[in-house]
Design an enzyme around this catalytic site. Structure first.
Site, PDB file in Angstrom:
ATOM      1  N   TYR A  94       7.801  -7.666  18.982  1.00 26.87           N
ATOM      2  CA  TYR A  94       7.134  -6.848  17.969  1.00 26.87           C
ATOM      3  C   TYR A  94       8.172  -5.940  17.306  1.00 26.87           C
ATOM      4  O   TYR A  94       9.315  -6.333  17.149  1.00 26.87           O
ATOM      5  CB  TYR A  94       5.950  -6.081  18.577  1.00 26.87           C
ATOM      6  CG  TYR A  94       4.998  -5.627  17.492  1.00 26.87           C
ATOM      7  CD1 TYR A  94       4.388  -6.561  16.665  1.00 26.87           C
ATOM      8  CD2 TYR A  94       4.752  -4.298  17.257  1.00 26.87           C
ATOM      9  CE1 TYR A  94       3.557  -6.167  15.638  1.00 26.87           C
ATOM     10  CE2 TYR A  94       3.911  -3.889  16.231  1.00 26.87           C
ATOM     11  CZ  TYR A  94       3.322  -4.835  15.422  1.00 26.87           C
ATOM     12  OH  TYR A  94       2.502  -4.447  14.393  1.00 26.87           O
ATOM     13  N   ARG A 147       1.169  -4.971   3.092  1.00 31.73           N
ATOM     14  CA  ARG A 147       1.948  -3.781   3.442  1.00 31.73           C
ATOM     15  C   ARG A 147       2.450  -3.931   4.872  1.00 31.73           C
ATOM     16  O   ARG A 147       1.984  -3.274   5.792  1.00 31.73           O
ATOM     17  CB  ARG A 147       1.076  -2.529   3.297  1.00 31.73           C
ATOM     18  CG  ARG A 147       1.842  -1.245   3.135  1.00 31.73           C
ATOM     19  CD  ARG A 147       1.330  -0.167   4.071  1.00 31.73           C
ATOM     20  NE  ARG A 147       1.487  -0.556   5.472  1.00 31.73           N
ATOM     21  CZ  ARG A 147       1.094   0.186   6.495  1.00 31.73           C
ATOM     22  NH1 ARG A 147       0.475   1.309   6.291  1.00 31.73           N
ATOM     23  NH2 ARG A 147       1.285  -0.217   7.739  1.00 31.73           N
ATOM     24  N   LYS A 165       1.047  -8.627  17.574  1.00 31.91           N
ATOM     25  CA  LYS A 165       0.055  -7.693  18.107  1.00 31.91           C
ATOM     26  C   LYS A 165      -0.739  -8.331  19.240  1.00 31.91           C
ATOM     27  O   LYS A 165      -0.961  -7.715  20.296  1.00 31.91           O
ATOM     28  CB  LYS A 165      -0.908  -7.264  16.997  1.00 31.91           C
ATOM     29  CG  LYS A 165      -0.314  -6.291  16.011  1.00 31.91           C
ATOM     30  CD  LYS A 165      -0.503  -4.851  16.478  1.00 31.91           C
ATOM     31  CE  LYS A 165       0.012  -3.883  15.429  1.00 31.91           C
ATOM     32  NZ  LYS A 165      -0.204  -2.483  15.770  1.00 31.91           N
ATOM     33  N   GLU A 236      -5.029  -5.156   9.933  1.00 29.30           N
ATOM     34  CA  GLU A 236      -3.609  -4.862  10.162  1.00 29.30           C
ATOM     35  C   GLU A 236      -2.796  -5.005   8.881  1.00 29.30           C
ATOM     36  O   GLU A 236      -2.829  -6.052   8.215  1.00 29.30           O
ATOM     37  CB  GLU A 236      -3.057  -5.819  11.222  1.00 29.30           C
ATOM     38  CG  GLU A 236      -1.680  -5.474  11.699  1.00 29.30           C
ATOM     39  CD  GLU A 236      -1.641  -4.189  12.508  1.00 29.30           C
ATOM     40  OE1 GLU A 236      -0.617  -3.489  12.452  1.00 29.30           O
ATOM     41  OE2 GLU A 236      -2.627  -3.881  13.190  1.00 29.30           O
ATOM     42  N   ASP A 237      -2.079  -3.947   8.518  1.00 27.53           N
ATOM     43  CA  ASP A 237      -1.111  -3.960   7.417  1.00 27.53           C
ATOM     44  C   ASP A 237      -1.715  -4.363   6.071  1.00 27.53           C
ATOM     45  O   ASP A 237      -1.128  -5.136   5.311  1.00 27.53           O
ATOM     46  CB  ASP A 237       0.084  -4.850   7.771  1.00 27.53           C
ATOM     47  CG  ASP A 237       0.991  -4.168   8.791  1.00 27.53           C
ATOM     48  OD1 ASP A 237       0.702  -3.021   9.169  1.00 27.53           O
ATOM     49  OD2 ASP A 237       1.983  -4.781   9.218  1.00 27.53           O
ATOM     50  N   ASP A 259      -5.810  -0.621  13.123  1.00 30.68           N
ATOM     51  CA  ASP A 259      -4.780  -0.052  13.995  1.00 30.68           C
ATOM     52  C   ASP A 259      -3.831   0.851  13.226  1.00 30.68           C
ATOM     53  O   ASP A 259      -3.352   1.847  13.764  1.00 30.68           O
ATOM     54  CB  ASP A 259      -4.005  -1.167  14.691  1.00 30.68           C
ATOM     55  CG  ASP A 259      -3.016  -0.616  15.704  1.00 30.68           C
ATOM     56  OD1 ASP A 259      -3.454   0.129  16.604  1.00 30.68           O
ATOM     57  OD2 ASP A 259      -1.815  -0.904  15.589  1.00 30.68           O
ATOM     58  N   ASP A 260      -3.536   0.531  11.965  1.00 25.85           N
ATOM     59  CA  ASP A 260      -2.630   1.366  11.176  1.00 25.85           C
ATOM     60  C   ASP A 260      -3.227   2.752  10.957  1.00 25.85           C
ATOM     61  O   ASP A 260      -2.489   3.742  10.862  1.00 25.85           O
ATOM     62  CB  ASP A 260      -2.350   0.719   9.817  1.00 25.85           C
ATOM     63  CG  ASP A 260      -1.739  -0.656   9.953  1.00 25.85           C
ATOM     64  OD1 ASP A 260      -0.741  -0.784  10.666  1.00 25.85           O
ATOM     65  OD2 ASP A 260      -2.274  -1.600   9.351  1.00 25.85           O
ATOM     66  N   ASN A 399       8.084   2.801  10.691  1.00 24.44           N
ATOM     67  CA  ASN A 399       8.682   1.575  11.216  1.00 24.44           C
ATOM     68  C   ASN A 399       9.156   0.698  10.068  1.00 24.44           C
ATOM     69  O   ASN A 399       8.617   0.785   8.967  1.00 24.44           O
ATOM     70  CB  ASN A 399       7.641   0.793  12.036  1.00 24.44           C
ATOM     71  CG  ASN A 399       7.506   1.317  13.448  1.00 24.44           C
ATOM     72  OD1 ASN A 399       8.492   1.596  14.097  1.00 24.44           O
ATOM     73  ND2 ASN A 399       6.280   1.450  13.901  1.00 24.44           N
TER      74      ASN A 399
END
Length: 541
Positions: A94, A147, A165, A236-237, A259-260, A399
């Site tokens: 990851y 993203r 993930k 996610e993203d 999660d973000d 990150n």
């Protein structure tokens, strides 16, 4: 081994393949004689061999690709390796390595994993989902690739994120890999370099927006509910302007979270709880200044606010403890460019266009970087925080490592060793004269795998905001006094499975207490969770 396959087919099925660990009797039974070298190895020997192979490679990207191939070949060995040394292998499968892998996805593509659902399959999404071989999917991590980390629009290359993930769901908290499904919703890409690249593997048009996008996502969520009614969807993203509305649209209808937004918020709150154990201060006395004003920033700020409410503040007073600063300066109410989700944290104040000036004016006890722009926590910022606070809390959470707002050494050196530090990506230990610091990594891995195990073990119908506060407290309470003395405010990643079991049990208790479980409450909750956890061992034939 519950398979009807024999011979060559077994060796190409990652769930059943044991490679050289097949015994002589098993080789005869499953017609494997002659298809493997004669020597029989234990799983421990296989792990040692694989570790040696990885150590001989020249880069973490090569190691990432090696591990991807291993996951596609021998799933048990893959997870046994990860769980044997999580601190070493998590940064490879990851962040930060997955960022480079996503950027180069189309040029290093190997075995396919998960499902790719393009928007031109509208009307047939359920048909595509049915192509997945597992019938009981409990977790889907889904992205549209817009993203990815701090790297932007990577189109279908973003698939590395859901894959990574879900690998950590299993490696860090024991969620069985058979119930996990990574998905990319391909709606196109606005990355011109990808559209011009002959090796690009996604749809070759700009991103679809508006009603067509919303209808496509609606069809996806509906199809998941029809086929996998116990499934939790993790977003996610996604870009901020999609991420926030998607979570708002579905969070009270299905089992889902982002999660973000929520995982990042929980790990930040866990870090704050850990930091307050060092500074000996109260949460309600803190003032937070965020560098970055997207969904991650507002998600953290809102969870902090809700945690303050549990400690006695009303929600309006709690929200006033957080301020946001983005590319256009401090988010003040006079600005006309704020999105709805940002306005709740806009303050009555004169405009400020310099972050260090915002620090001096607002006097925060903690700065949190979620800007994805490196080096913005410069020497002037750290020194200003150190003038205001005896123990300034410095959290550059962006990150991957190349996007971090500052390094651990910069934070410790510029604060003369007084900073309480945690970052989104890993940094090595720092020596400042006689002081030795071990910087913590505020990695969502402390939250989402444990949340997944809690949901899996209870059959939870919803994921609520308060579950993330429970998870944050459960993370922070596991940090030892010895770790705090070295500046480490998160549990060591080498103990991530143990930490995740504790967090999962705490969240599961909340789920049962609030009537959100689909299963009966067990007499021993901890034992129930441990029994549900996946173990990477070759089962007897």
């Amino acid at each position: 081994m519950s398979t009807q396959a024999y011979g060559y087919d077994i060796l190409h099925n990652p769930r059943f393949n044991r490679g050289t660990a097949f015994s002589q009797d098993e080789r005869r039974k499953y017609r494997l004689e002659g298809l493997l070298p004669p020597g029989v190895n234990s799983l421990a020997i296989q792990i040692a061999r694989t570790h040696t192979e990885l150590a001989a490679l020249d880069s973490d990207l090569q190691r990432y690709l090696f591990l991807s191939d291993l996951q596609a070949r021998n799933e048990t060995l893959f997870y046994a390796l990860l769980m044997s040394d999580p601190a070493t292998y998590m940064p490879i499968v990851y962040t930060p390595t997955v960022g480079e892998a996503c950027q180069k996805f189309d040029h290093v593509f190997r075995a396919t994993r998960g499902l790719y659902i393009p928007i031109d399959a509208r009307g047939r999404v359920k048909e595509l989902l049915r192509n997945w071989p597992e019938q009981d999917v409990r977790f889907i991590v889904v992205t549209d690739g817009e993203r990815i980390l701090g790297l932007g629009d990577l189109g279908v290359g973003g698939m590395g994120i859901p894959i990574g993930k879900l690998a950590l769901y299993t490696a860090c908290a024991g969620v069985p890999p058979s119930v996990c499904l990574p998905i990319t919703l391909d709606v196109g890409t606005n990355n011109a370099s990808l559209l011009d690249d002959p090796l690009y593997l996604g749809l070759r048009h700009e991103r679809v927006r508006g009603a067509d996008y919303d209808a496509f996502v609606d069809e996806f969520v509906s199809a998941v509910q029809d086929l996998y009614p116990k499934c939790c969807i993790q977003w996610e993203d996604f870009a901020n302007f999609n991420a926030v509305p998607l979570l708002a649209r579905y969070k009270d209808k299905v089992c889902t979270y982002n999660d973000d937004i929520q995982g990042t918020a929980a790990v930040a709150l866990a870090g704050i709880y850990g930091a307050l154990r060092i500074s000996k201060q109260k949460l309600t006395d803190q003032r937070f200044l965020f560098l970055g004003g997207g969904s991650a920033a507002t998600g953290i700020a809102e969870l902090i606010s809700e945690a303050m409410v549990l400690e006695g503040l009303d929600i309006e007073s709690a929200r006033k403890c957080s301020s946001l600063f983005d590319v256009n300066g401090l988010m003040v109410r006079s600005r006309t460019d704020l999105a709805e989700f940002q306005k709740v944290f806009a303050i009555d104040h004169a405009p400020i266009n310099s972050f260090v000036d915002a620090v001096r004016a607002l006097k925060p006890t903690c700065i949190i970087g979620v800007s994805t722009v490196p080096k913005l926590f410069n020497q002037a910022v750290i020194e200003a925080m150190s003038e205001i606070n005896e123990r300034p809390i410095i959290f550059p959470y962006s990150n991957p490592t190349s996007r971090s707002e500052c390094t651990a050494e910069e934070a410790y050196r510029w604060s003369k060793g007084r900073a309480i530090f945690a970052s989104g990506s890993p940094f090595p230990p720092v020596q400042i004269e006689a002081q030795h610091f071990v910087p913590g990594q505020g990695n969502n891995v402390y939250i989402f795998p444990a949340m997944g195990m809690a949901v899996f073990a209870t059959g939870a119908t919803r994921v609520t905001e308060e579950m993330f506060i429970v998870a944050a407290k459960a993370v922070a309470e596991q940090v030892s006094d010895e770790s705090l003395e070295k500046g480490l405010i998160y549990p060591p990643q080498s103990q991530i499975f143990k930490a995740s079991m504790h967090v999962a049990a705490s969240v599961a208790e909340y789920i049962f207490d609030h009537g959100l479980a689909r299963v009966e409450r067990p007499a021993d909750l901890v034992a129930h969770i441990k029994a549900a956890a996946y173990s990477p061992t070759y089962p007897p034939v």
